[in-house]
Design a protein around this motif. Structure first.
Motif, PDB file in Angstrom:
ATOM      1  N   SER A  45       3.474   3.237 -11.546  1.00  0.00           N
ATOM      2  CA  SER A  45       4.675   3.351 -10.701  1.00  0.00           C
ATOM      3  C   SER A  45       5.306   1.975 -10.539  1.00  0.00           C
ATOM      4  O   SER A  45       4.610   0.988 -10.319  1.00  0.00           O
ATOM      5  N   VAL A  46       6.610   1.929 -10.650  1.00  0.00           N
ATOM      6  CA  VAL A  46       7.325   0.662 -10.500  1.00  0.00           C
ATOM      7  C   VAL A  46       8.720   0.956  -9.961  1.00  0.00           C
ATOM      8  O   VAL A  46       9.384   1.894 -10.410  1.00  0.00           O
ATOM      9  N   GLN A  47       9.162   0.171  -9.001  1.00  0.00           N
ATOM     10  CA  GLN A  47      10.526   0.305  -8.497  1.00  0.00           C
ATOM     11  C   GLN A  47      11.492  -0.132  -9.604  1.00  0.00           C
ATOM     12  O   GLN A  47      11.420  -1.258 -10.098  1.00  0.00           O
ATOM     13  N   THR A  48      12.385   0.770  -9.984  1.00  0.00           N
ATOM     14  CA  THR A  48      13.316   0.525 -11.081  1.00  0.00           C
ATOM     15  C   THR A  48      14.742   0.578 -10.537  1.00  0.00           C
ATOM     16  O   THR A  48      15.133   1.560  -9.905  1.00  0.00           O
ATOM     17  N   VAL A  49      15.503  -0.467 -10.792  1.00  0.00           N
ATOM     18  CA  VAL A  49      16.834  -0.647 -10.211  1.00  0.00           C
ATOM     19  C   VAL A  49      17.889  -0.297 -11.250  1.00  0.00           C
ATOM     20  O   VAL A  49      17.817  -0.738 -12.408  1.00  0.00           O
ATOM     21  N   GLY A  50      18.863   0.500 -10.835  1.00  0.00           N
ATOM     22  CA  GLY A  50      20.029   0.803 -11.644  1.00  0.00           C
ATOM     23  C   GLY A  50      21.255   0.108 -11.089  1.00  0.00           C
ATOM     24  O   GLY A  50      21.164  -0.717 -10.176  1.00  0.00           O
ATOM     25  N   PRO A  51      22.451   0.431 -11.577  1.00  0.00           N
ATOM     26  CA  PRO A  51      23.655  -0.237 -11.076  1.00  0.00           C
ATOM     27  C   PRO A  51      24.107   0.264  -9.712  1.00  0.00           C
ATOM     28  O   PRO A  51      24.907  -0.403  -9.055  1.00  0.00           O
ATOM     29  N   LYS A  97      33.565   0.950 -19.622  1.00  0.00           N
ATOM     30  CA  LYS A  97      34.926   0.476 -19.404  1.00  0.00           C
ATOM     31  C   LYS A  97      34.959  -0.619 -18.350  1.00  0.00           C
ATOM     32  O   LYS A  97      35.803  -1.513 -18.395  1.00  0.00           O
ATOM     33  N   SER A  98      34.077  -0.541 -17.362  1.00  0.00           N
ATOM     34  CA  SER A  98      33.979  -1.568 -16.332  1.00  0.00           C
ATOM     35  C   SER A  98      32.499  -1.869 -16.105  1.00  0.00           C
ATOM     36  O   SER A  98      31.622  -1.146 -16.581  1.00  0.00           O
ATOM     37  N   GLU A  99      32.231  -2.914 -15.369  1.00  0.00           N
ATOM     38  CA  GLU A  99      30.857  -3.365 -15.150  1.00  0.00           C
ATOM     39  C   GLU A  99      30.434  -3.112 -13.713  1.00  0.00           C
ATOM     40  O   GLU A  99      31.189  -3.349 -12.768  1.00  0.00           O
ATOM     41  N   LEU A 100      29.214  -2.608 -13.556  1.00  0.00           N
ATOM     42  CA  LEU A 100      28.572  -2.477 -12.262  1.00  0.00           C
ATOM     43  C   LEU A 100      27.286  -3.288 -12.312  1.00  0.00           C
ATOM     44  O   LEU A 100      26.555  -3.248 -13.303  1.00  0.00           O
ATOM     45  N   SER A 144      27.051  -4.124  -6.483  1.00  0.00           N
ATOM     46  CA  SER A 144      28.440  -4.584  -6.537  1.00  0.00           C
ATOM     47  C   SER A 144      29.430  -3.508  -6.124  1.00  0.00           C
ATOM     48  O   SER A 144      30.578  -3.816  -5.817  1.00  0.00           O
ATOM     49  N   ASN A 145      29.014  -2.235  -6.097  1.00  0.00           N
ATOM     50  CA  ASN A 145      29.936  -1.165  -5.693  1.00  0.00           C
ATOM     51  C   ASN A 145      29.903  -0.920  -4.185  1.00  0.00           C
ATOM     52  O   ASN A 145      30.348   0.125  -3.715  1.00  0.00           O
ATOM     53  N   ASN A 146      29.353  -1.882  -3.436  1.00  0.00           N
ATOM     54  CA  ASN A 146      29.290  -1.823  -1.975  1.00  0.00           C
ATOM     55  C   ASN A 146      28.400  -0.693  -1.457  1.00  0.00           C
ATOM     56  O   ASN A 146      28.534  -0.269  -0.302  1.00  0.00           O
ATOM     57  N   ALA A 147      27.485  -0.204  -2.280  1.00  0.00           N
ATOM     58  CA  ALA A 147      26.492   0.743  -1.782  1.00  0.00           C
ATOM     59  C   ALA A 147      25.546   0.014  -0.830  1.00  0.00           C
ATOM     60  O   ALA A 147      25.357  -1.203  -0.944  1.00  0.00           O
ATOM     61  N   PRO A 148      24.944   0.715   0.122  1.00  0.00           N
ATOM     62  CA  PRO A 148      24.044   0.039   1.069  1.00  0.00           C
ATOM     63  C   PRO A 148      22.890  -0.638   0.332  1.00  0.00           C
ATOM     64  O   PRO A 148      22.322  -0.071  -0.609  1.00  0.00           O
TER      65      PRO A 148
END
Length: 396
Positions: free
Chosen positions: A311-317, A254-257, A271-275
């Motif tokens: 092993s690889v650093q994997t980024v989510g929203p 419904k919305s984008e992160l 974009s959600n202002n997480a550290p």
């Protein structure tokens, strides 16, 4: 006699008419009109739309091969220099005959007692270098995931990270120390089944659109039902020395992160202002990691036997974590598009809220993903299987 009055030299203007403007007023009006024309013609904003993405109309179907760094390749032999004739030897002056000196008397020491048979032989200190066990220096994947952030320096895309493959293990974040074979542009059509809560999901279709022009890439994976979107992953970035180097990743329903890879600062910003979190070498997102893993196996399949852990650093929203993928044996799968021989890679959850990701990559087609299954911690899942057959050979 009446006095005659001479008429004035300039006739008087009729009443009600304005006087003739002076030359200063005329020049001012001329300058004002010219200035207005300049503003309208030169400085007025033009309605120009956004530039279209270069990948939308120009893309490459070639597989990009990224060779290992030049330091790992043998250095070319240097051209032999022209042989110069040796200089003529200088004549030596003859020495005078020396008179031999008498040798001093040698006193023989008394013989030492013979060593006991139980006494060890002369080389008592072991050769530690020769006896040391072979060690690749790789950190186990679990240790790499839990190591402090200072142990791995942030990367701008060209770092080496911690990578190794010895004894069936490849641990640490993947980076530019191995050869890569990035697949060419392709569109994969999927048919999916799923489970959301208590109701199964049917009639779900999706596609993986992969575009690259040799320097940049754009990848999108979508799964849609009739009235809603189950999954929408979008990754954009460039192709560099370490393979895929994402710049932006987003997930939307419904919305984008979105997550941004700020390489000049060595951070991942959400974009959600997480550290923000540190950006590790070889970092990927949930979309690009599938193509990056396929590129690793396509370039060096013998380097990753069954049981290899990558092993690889994997980024989510919303966050970033080190994902550990275990390479499995060859497996034949039956899909709506037909039967394919695949290599399965599995990311098992290690914490309570981790998701499970299973990838089936087809070696005969450049290790493209032909089946993708994601399972959430609550049991919900989406299983996308290739619906349309791939061409007879991967695009080159």
């Amino acid at each position: 006699m009446p006095t005659l009055v001479a008429p004035s030299s300039s006739p008087s203007l009729p009443p009600g008419l304005p006087g003739r403007p002076s030359w200063r007023v005329l020049i001012g009006l001329t300058l004002l009109v010219g200035l207005v024309h300049l503003l309208l013609l030169g400085l007025a904003p033009m309605a120009v739309g956004p530039e279209p993405s270069p990948l939308a109309s120009k893309f490459s179907t070639r597989t990009i091969v990224i060779a290992p760094p030049a330091s790992e390749a043998p250095a070319p032999a240097a051209a032999p220099a022209e042989a110069k004739p040796p200089p003529p030897p200088k004549p030596r002056r003859p020495r005078e005959a020396s008179v031999p000196k008498p040798k001093p008397a040698v006193v023989k020491p008394e013989p030492a007692p013979e060593p006991d048979a139980s006494t060890p032989s002369a080389p008592e200190m072991p050769d530690l270098t020769a006896q040391a066990a072979t060690n690749s220096g790789a950190t186990p994947p679990e240790a790499a995931a839990s190591a402090p952030t200072g142990a791995v320096s942030p990367s701008s895309g060209t770092g080496t990270g911690t990578t190794a493959a010895a004894g069936g293990e490849a641990s640490g974040t993947i980076a530019g120390t191995q050869a890569m074979k990035i697949p060419g542009s392709v569109t994969l059509d999927f048919e999916a089944t799923g489970q959301s809560g208590a109701s199964p999901q049917r009639g779900v279709f999706g596609e993986l659109v992969w575009l690259q022009d040799g320097s940049r890439y754009d990848g999108r994976l979508t799964l849609k039902a009739v009235f809603f979107t189950l999954l929408n992953w979008h990754s954009t970035g460039r192709i560099g020395p370490s393979g895929l180097e994402p710049e932006r990743y987003s997930e939307s329903r419904k919305s984008e992160l979105a997550s941004h890879f700020v390489r000049e600062q060595g951070q991942i910003v959400f974009s959600n202002n997480a550290p923000p979190v540190p950006l590790l070498a070889g970092a990927q997102d949930r979309m690009s990691v599938m193509m990056q893993l396929g590129g690793l196996l396509a370039a060096s399949p013998g380097r990753y036997p069954a049981g290899t852990r990558i092993s690889v650093q994997t980024v989510g929203p919303r966050d970033a974590d080190v994902w550990v993928f275990v390479v499995g044996d060859e497996e034949k799968v039956s899909l709506p598009a037909g039967e394919y021989v695949t290599r399965k890679l599995t990311r098992n959850p290690r914490r309570e809220f981790d998701r499970k990701l299973e990838l089936w990559l087809a070696p005969a087609y450049g290790y493209l993903p032909v089946r993708i299954r994601q399972t959430e911690p609550n049991g919900d899942f989406a299983d996308a299987q290739l619906r349309k057959p791939l061409p007879a050979a991967p695009p080159n």
